[in-house]
Design an enzyme around this catalytic site. Structure first.
Site, PDB file in Angstrom:
ATOM      1  N   LYS B 222       0.880  -1.171   0.000  1.00 22.40           N
ATOM      2  CA  LYS B 222       0.000   0.000   0.000  1.00 22.40           C
ATOM      3  C   LYS B 222       0.919   1.222   0.000  1.00 22.40           C
ATOM      4  CE  LYS B 222      -1.215   2.661   3.116  1.00 22.40           C
ATOM      5  NZ  LYS B 222      -0.974   3.936   2.387  1.00 22.40           N
ATOM      6  N   ARG B 226       0.938   9.963  -1.043  1.00 23.49           N
ATOM      7  CA  ARG B 226       1.596  11.221  -1.406  1.00 23.49           C
ATOM      8  C   ARG B 226       2.518  11.053  -2.608  1.00 23.49           C
ATOM      9  NH1 ARG B 226       3.297  13.529   4.478  1.00 23.49           N
ATOM     10  NH2 ARG B 226       4.471  15.003   3.222  1.00 23.49           N
ATOM     11  N   CYS B 330      14.678   9.044   8.124  1.00 27.04           N
ATOM     12  CA  CYS B 330      14.745   8.663   9.524  1.00 27.04           C
ATOM     13  C   CYS B 330      16.189   8.495   9.987  1.00 27.04           C
ATOM     14  CB  CYS B 330      13.934   7.405   9.785  1.00 27.04           C
ATOM     15  SG  CYS B 330      14.515   6.008   8.834  1.00 27.04           S
TER      16      CYS B 330
END
Lengths: 147, 534
Positions: B222, B226, B330
């Site tokens: 999925k 964006r 991250c």
């Protein structure tokens, strides 16, 4: 005047490609010029081999770059190279002296780019050093032909 | 892999100088003349039309029946480039059903045969390397070098998963007792799904999908709504590689689609990459339902700069760490802790600001650009909020990224320039929370103990790095720091595909990590067989 700097690995690789293509075109044209002269066969073959080697050089650089580029390497944040320093005019420099100058400029570019990328993209840097040696050898060959 | 050089797209800023000196020249002529002279490379956009995204279920591309459609917007140009549906519950269930149906045949396919599908996929990814990379730049905003890096890392995961016939092997021992042998075999579980973040739209699903399918599971991606286009392009290659229907599926959508996948009884495990709040929820729900889970979450990464660090090498690495991918990763540096005397600090801060202030910001397809836009207007607003908070709380804004200067004639909607705060303390909002943007907070510490205390007081533990010439100091840091990914003279401690992507504290929830051998273990369960023959 706005000067464009080669400040990313991508820009350096594209500039390399441009240099190789421009000089290959020059050698192909020079070879074509020598076509009719039987006594210049050796020189013609040398020019054609240079043009072929330029394509190999592009492949070497592209393989090195596309093989090691990663989300981890610092490929965009190094001291820039100035394109003004490495411009070659293949239209004007048609005599052997001019061609040697072009080769010197290209070799200098490879050496400077190799130094810039040494810490961050060492494989690309090594490829540049390898090609700079080829260009040095080429200068010697050109000077020998020039007699 | 050919780099085509085409007409310049919106590079007006490049020629401002020439325009002023020779106003009589036509603009197009000037641009081309300038490009010819200085070899400005603005790469061609690979997508010319608006992409209408479809789901890929059971080997078929299908329009969603949903009436909820979102625009996918190029954050540099602000032009729409795609329409993505928020799929219906029925479509998600259909995807799970297809994956479940495909599972039995797929798990019966020998691992070496499954790996051959991945070899074909790898070849197709190489053939489409440049296309895939430019799509990422268009949909996410990152620079072309960064996109190519992302593509390469994605391919590396496929390469590693090609070794699954070896990686998946169990082990055995003859004669655990006289005449009795014992063996461990690894078996796939069924349907897995991934819920990736927007910041690496192409690569993140590839931390998981290749390992899942190589080990005999089936998979549902999925993508982030964006920037879902590169995943659709990847799935197109999956289709061309000839994977059987239902082995890999793509369902578009947002939080609701994710929720349906999380709660579906046939989904055996979930990999998630995103914020800590959502990650905790995913972890909890998977735990309650008995599903396997990898939840890679938020981060606040500290970079320690010791007094003996060579600044000429350290500063470029820090630039990449803080401002690469526009700070949206991250593993990005967030807080720089500078150790040492005032003299060193002064040299450091002055070099840091000098280089940061010269970073060229613009459209990532312009090869001279070093930092692209934030991925969306909302992302930019979020970062602006943090900058304002930093000022309010008393940090000194030494480089104001709000003063936007971009290369090219693009709307500044999503753009920010690098921002640098000095005098940040760990309790300030910008020192504590994940900003996810091009904002560097500079702190100071007297020694290693103090630096480690600052790092450990923060709830996150994704990455931490040290820059030093001292092996002793580096070893101490490596040993003591509580972070899942540690860099020593490396600004982005991103594990290669054959190592697990670490994470500790509030940055990771789960046991096994994505990538490499740990991914193989995550996607398989161990069965022990003890046998005796009479």
């Amino acid at each position: 005047m706005v000067l464009v700097e080669l400040n990313t690995a991508s820009a350096i690789v594209s500039f390399t490609k441009k240099l190789e293509e421009d000089s290959a075109k020059l050698y192909r044209e020079l070879a074509e010029k020598e076509k009719e002269k039987e006594k210049e066969k050796e020189r013609r073959e040398m020019f054609l081999s240079f043009a072929k080697e330029n394509r190999d050089n592009e492949t070497i650089v592209e393989r090195a770059y596309y093989g090691v580029i990663s989300d981890q390497v610092e490929s965009s944040f190094f001291e820039a190279l100035d394109t003004e320093e490495y411009g070659i005019d293949t239209k004007r420099s048609r005599d052997l002296g001019g061609i040697v100058e072009i080769e010197e400029t290209i070799q200098r570019f490879y050496l400077d780019a190799a130094e810039r990328l040494r810490s961050f993209l060492p494989d690309v840097s090594n490829a540049f050093n390898r090609i700079s040696k080829r260009r040095r050898k080429r200068q010697k060959m050109l000077l020998e032909v020039d007699g | 892999m050919n780099i085509s050089i085409t007409k310049l797209l919106g590079a007006k800023a490049h020629i401002e100088g020439e325009e002023q000196s020779r106003p009589q020249m036509g603009k197009e002529h000037k641009i081309l003349k300038y490009a010819a002279r200085y070899w400005i490379m603005i790469l061609e956009e690979p997508l010319k039309k608006i992409v209408k995204l479809k789901n890929y279920i059971d080997g078929e591309w299908a329009d969603s029946q949903s009436d909820q459609i979102l625009d996918v917007v190029n954050p540099a140009t602000c032009e729409p480039m795609g329409k993505v549906p928020l799929s219906t519950r029925a479509e998600v269930w259909r995807a799970v059903e297809a994956a479940q149906e495909a599972f039995e045949d797929w798990r019966d396919t020998p691992p070496v045969t499954r790996a051959r599908y991945l070899f074909r996929l790898k070849g197709l990814m190489e053939d489409n390397f440049e296309f895939l990379s430019r799509v990422q730049t268009m949909e996410h905003g990152k620079t072309i070098d960064e996109s190519r890096g992302e593509t390469r890392r994605g391919i590396e995961n496929v390469e590693v998963a090609c070794g699954t016939p070896s990686l998946m092997m169990g082990y055995n021992l003859e004669d655990i007792a006289t005449g009795i042998d014992e063996q461990l075999i690894r078996q796939p579980l069924g349907v897995f799904c991934t819920l990736p973040a927007f910041n690496f739209p192409f690569m993140i699903p590839l931390w998981f999908m290749p390992y899942a399918v190589a080990t005999g599971n089936t998979f549902i991606i999925k993508p982030s709504p964006r920037d879902p286009i590169s995943q659709e392009k990847l799935c197109d290659l999956v289709d061309r590689a000839g994977f059987p229907p239902g082995v890999v599926n793509v369902v578009h959508g947002g939080a609701e689609v994710a929720s349906v996948l999380l709660d579906h009884p046939d989904v055996k495990g979930v990999s998630f990459v995103g914020s800590t709040n959502v990650g905790k929820d995913v972890y909890q729900r998977c735990g309650e339902a008995g599903k396997r889970v990898i939840a890679q979450c938020g981060a606040k990464n500290f970079l320690v700069i010791a007094e003996d660090a060579p600044l000429d090498k350290t500063i470029p690495a820090l630039m990449s760490s803080f401002f690469g991918n526009t700070g949206q990763r991250c593993l990005s540096g967030a807080n720089a802790i500078v150790m040492g005397k005032d003299e060193f600090y002064d040299r450091f801060i002055s070099a840091f600001i000098d280089v940061a202030s010269r970073i060229r910001v613009g459209y990532g397809l312009d090869e001279s650009v070093q930092m692209g836009p934030l991925q969306s207007k909302e992302s930019k607003e979020r970062v602006l909020g943090y900058i304002e908070k930093g000022v309010e709380e008393g940090a000194k804004l030494r480089l104001d990224g709000r003063k936007i200067k971009i290369v090219g004639d693009y709307p500044d909607t999503c753009f920010l320039n690098p921002a640098v705060f000095e005098g940040v303390t760990p309790d300030m909002t910008i020192g504590r929370e994940e900003v996810f943007g091009p904002v560097a907070s500079i702190m100071r510490a007297g020694n290693m103990d103090e630096a480690l205390d600052m790092i450990h007081d923060n709830p996150y533990g994704n990455a931490s790095c040290i820059f030093t010439s001292s092996g002793k100091l580096a070893r101490e840091f490596q040993r003591r720091v509580r972070a899942g990914n540690v860099g020593i003279n490396i600004g982005i401690a991103a594990p290669m595909a054959f190592f697990p992507f670490g994470g500790m504290k509030d940055s990771f929830f789960g046991v096994l990590h994505g990538q490499g051998r740990e991914a193989v273990r995550f996607f398989t369960e161990s069965k022990v067989v003890i046998q005796r023959w009479f």
